[in-house]
Design a protein around this motif. Structure first.
Motif, short mmCIF file in Angstrom:
data_model
loop_
_atom_site.label_atom_id
_atom_site.label_comp_id
_atom_site.label_asym_id
_atom_site.label_seq_id
_atom_site.Cartn_x
_atom_site.Cartn_y
_atom_site.Cartn_z
N TYR A 57 0.85 -1.19 0.00
CA TYR A 57 0.00 0.00 0.00
C TYR A 57 0.88 1.24 0.00
O TYR A 57 2.07 1.17 0.31
CB TYR A 57 -0.95 0.00 1.20
N ASP A 58 0.29 2.38 -0.37
CA ASP A 58 1.10 3.60 -0.43
C ASP A 58 0.92 4.50 0.77
O ASP A 58 1.88 5.07 1.27
CB ASP A 58 0.83 4.37 -1.73
N ALA A 59 -0.32 4.68 1.25
CA ALA A 59 -0.55 5.61 2.35
C ALA A 59 -1.86 5.28 3.02
O ALA A 59 -2.71 4.56 2.47
CB ALA A 59 -0.56 7.05 1.84
N MET A 60 -2.05 5.83 4.21
CA MET A 60 -3.30 5.68 4.94
C MET A 60 -4.11 6.96 4.81
O MET A 60 -3.56 8.06 4.71
CB MET A 60 -3.04 5.40 6.42
N GLU A 61 -5.42 6.79 4.84
CA GLU A 61 -6.34 7.92 4.92
C GLU A 61 -7.24 7.65 6.12
O GLU A 61 -8.16 6.85 6.06
CB GLU A 61 -7.17 8.03 3.65
N GLY A 62 -6.93 8.30 7.25
CA GLY A 62 -7.59 7.94 8.49
C GLY A 62 -7.15 6.55 8.90
O GLY A 62 -5.97 6.28 9.08
N ARG A 63 -8.11 5.64 9.01
CA ARG A 63 -7.80 4.27 9.43
C ARG A 63 -7.95 3.27 8.29
O ARG A 63 -8.09 2.07 8.51
CB ARG A 63 -8.71 3.88 10.61
N ARG A 64 -7.91 3.77 7.06
CA ARG A 64 -8.04 2.91 5.89
C ARG A 64 -6.89 3.17 4.91
O ARG A 64 -6.27 4.23 4.92
CB ARG A 64 -9.36 3.19 5.15
N PHE A 65 -6.63 2.17 4.06
CA PHE A 65 -5.68 2.38 2.98
C PHE A 65 -6.23 3.44 2.04
O PHE A 65 -7.40 3.43 1.69
CB PHE A 65 -5.43 1.08 2.20
N ARG A 66 -5.36 4.36 1.64
CA ARG A 66 -5.78 5.47 0.79
C ARG A 66 -6.25 4.98 -0.59
O ARG A 66 -7.19 5.51 -1.16
CB ARG A 66 -4.59 6.43 0.64
N HIS A 67 -5.57 3.96 -1.12
CA HIS A 67 -5.93 3.39 -2.41
C HIS A 67 -6.06 1.88 -2.28
O HIS A 67 -5.75 1.31 -1.23
CB HIS A 67 -4.88 3.73 -3.48
N THR A 68 -6.47 1.22 -3.35
CA THR A 68 -6.56 -0.24 -3.35
C THR A 68 -5.19 -0.84 -3.06
O THR A 68 -4.18 -0.46 -3.67
CB THR A 68 -7.06 -0.73 -4.72
N ALA A 69 -5.15 -1.78 -2.12
CA ALA A 69 -3.90 -2.45 -1.78
C ALA A 69 -3.62 -3.57 -2.79
O ALA A 69 -4.55 -4.14 -3.37
CB ALA A 69 -3.97 -3.01 -0.37
N HIS A 70 -2.36 -3.90 -2.97
CA HIS A 70 -1.96 -4.93 -3.93
C HIS A 70 -1.52 -6.21 -3.20
O HIS A 70 -0.65 -6.18 -2.33
CB HIS A 70 -0.82 -4.42 -4.82
N PHE A 71 -2.14 -7.31 -3.58
CA PHE A 71 -1.82 -8.61 -2.99
C PHE A 71 -0.37 -8.97 -3.31
O PHE A 71 0.07 -8.89 -4.45
CB PHE A 71 -2.77 -9.66 -3.57
N LYS A 72 0.36 -9.40 -2.27
CA LYS A 72 1.74 -9.86 -2.48
C LYS A 72 1.86 -11.37 -2.28
O LYS A 72 2.38 -12.07 -3.12
CB LYS A 72 2.70 -9.14 -1.53
N ARG A 73 1.38 -11.86 -1.13
CA ARG A 73 1.52 -13.28 -0.84
C ARG A 73 0.67 -13.62 0.39
O ARG A 73 0.30 -12.75 1.18
CB ARG A 73 2.98 -13.64 -0.56
N TRP A 74 0.36 -14.91 0.52
CA TRP A 74 -0.27 -15.39 1.73
C TRP A 74 0.76 -15.49 2.85
O TRP A 74 1.95 -15.71 2.59
CB TRP A 74 -0.90 -16.77 1.51
N ARG A 75 0.30 -15.32 4.09
CA ARG A 75 1.18 -15.42 5.26
C ARG A 75 0.62 -16.46 6.22
O ARG A 75 0.04 -16.13 7.27
CB ARG A 75 1.30 -14.06 5.95
N PRO A 76 0.78 -17.77 5.91
CA PRO A 76 0.24 -18.82 6.79
C PRO A 76 0.94 -18.85 8.14
O PRO A 76 0.44 -19.48 9.08
CB PRO A 76 0.49 -20.11 5.99
N ASP A 77 2.09 -18.19 8.25
CA ASP A 77 2.83 -18.18 9.50
C ASP A 77 2.31 -17.14 10.49
O ASP A 77 2.75 -17.10 11.64
CB ASP A 77 4.31 -17.90 9.22
N ARG A 78 1.37 -16.29 10.06
CA ARG A 78 0.88 -15.23 10.93
C ARG A 78 -0.45 -15.59 11.55
O ARG A 78 -1.34 -16.13 10.89
CB ARG A 78 0.71 -13.92 10.15
N ASP A 79 -0.60 -15.26 12.83
CA ASP A 79 -1.86 -15.41 13.54
C ASP A 79 -2.73 -14.19 13.24
O ASP A 79 -2.26 -13.05 13.41
CB ASP A 79 -1.58 -15.51 15.03
#
Length: 363
Positions: free
Chosen positions: A312-334
């Motif tokens: 993502y590029d920036a936040m607008e308040g508590r949301r991503f300012r623009h559409t975020a781009h999928f990079k990869r799944w993170r099965p290691d994260r809770d």
């Protein structure tokens, strides 16, 4: 209105690059986060047009007044409309100005007035400048626009790439969007990507909370359109944005892959929001606003068990300012470990210093 450059004009555009170029021949300036706007003034006549040539004049009456008071009597400028609250640009507040009710526009013009920052000059008096190099257009702007106290401003520039990199790091704290690089010897060319834009790029681990189907999806060939993303805050999963850029093949694969996670809305963390009919400050999914009238905003809820990394590029308040781009799944994260604290917070910076007012100065 009779000017050497007449509307409609489509503004010159920029292509994204990774970093500030260090070779000679570039002029750098802040990338403003507002509405791109061509301003045409011929005496008392002032017209404002958007990037896609649509009229903006009625939405910003205070900018029209300022243009008559502060700008050359006959000129065509390329610039940006913005709203500043305190020391920051506020794009969401600016968006509120595009409204059909004249009474609302008048109230907001008084409560949260917009400003205009000029960064190119297409015509002055009886002369068109579009075929002249940017170095000459900039020099002419500095002659006729220097020292403006606001709400009209002249953007600052530098030819020093090291200073441009410093701006890139510092100015985000005032709500700016990056840095623009313009070739000093280039004429103004409508609708061509003759400039470069250097924008901030970050990653975050977010929770997959649902999806919407693509507009071309059918029962025979279901396709995922966008993923709905969330982050935890105080134990609650908040809607933070969407990720939507996939090939058709990948859309079909993702739709199939995610069916095992589909759950009833009553069992979903966002089930409590289904009763709302209008968008709330958190922009929860599946709710309506005046920006989305007539659109199907329903979504398929998913058990919040999968984590993905997005760019993502920036936040607008508590949301991503623009559409975020999928990079990869993170099965290691809770999923519960994915919160707002991971997001990089830009260092605050005084917008007045960028505009060269209140003790600052134009460059």
């Amino acid at each position: 209105m009779e000017l050497p450059v007449m509307p409609p004009v489509k503004p010159m555009l920029a292509k994204a690059v990774k970093g500030v170029p260090h070779e000679d021949g570039w002029s750098f300036e802040p990338k403003w986060d507002g509405f791109r706007c061509l301003l045409f003034r011929d005496g008392d006549e002032v017209e404002l047009t958007s990037r896609n040539t649509k009229p903006l004049t009625r939405y910003f009456p205070e900018v029209v007044v300022a243009a008559r008071e502060q700008l050359p009597e006959r000129c065509v400028l390329d610039g940006e409309l913005f709203v500043a609250i305190g020391d920051r640009l506020e794009f969401e507040v600016l968006q509120e100005r595009i409204h059909p009710a004249a009474s609302r526009i008048s109230r907001l013009a008084a409560e949260t007035p917009a400003g205009y920052v000029a960064f190119d000059l297409l015509a002055l008096g009886d002369d068109s400048l579009v075929d002249r190099p940017f170095s000459e257009r900039r020099a002419a702007m500095e002659q006729v626009l220097a020292g403006l106290p606001g709400p009209c401003h002249l953007t600052r520039t530098t030819t020093d790439p090291a200073e441009a990199e410093q701006w890139f790091e510092q100015f985000e704290g005032a709500g700016l969007d990056g840095v623009i690089a313009k070739p000093l010897d280039a004429p103004y060319r409508e609708n061509l990507r003759s400039m470069l834009k250097i924008k901030h790029e970050r990653t975050a681990d977010v929770v997959l909370a649902g999806y919407r189907e693509h507009k071309t999806s059918t029962p025979e060939k279901p396709l995922l359109g966008s993923m709905l993303l969330g982050l935890y805050d105080g134990g609650k999963l908040q809607h933070v944005g969407v990720s939507a850029s996939f090939t058709e093949k990948r859309r079909a694969e993702l739709w199939q892959e995610l069916q095992a996670l589909v759950c009833p809305i009553e069992e979903h963390p966002w089930g409590e929001w289904t009763e709302f009919l209008v968008a709330n400050p958190g922009r929860v999914p599946g709710t309506q606003s005046r920006w989305s009238q007539g659109k199907d905003l329903s979504f398929t809820p998913l058990r919040p068990e999968r984590v993905l990394e997005v760019k993502y590029d920036a936040m607008e308040g508590r949301r991503f300012r623009h559409t975020a781009h999928f990079k990869r799944w993170r099965p290691d994260r809770d999923p519960e470990s994915c919160g707002y604290e991971q997001l990089e917070q830009p260092v605050s910076y005084d917008l007045a210093r960028i505009l060269g007012i209140e003790g600052g100065g134009s460059r």
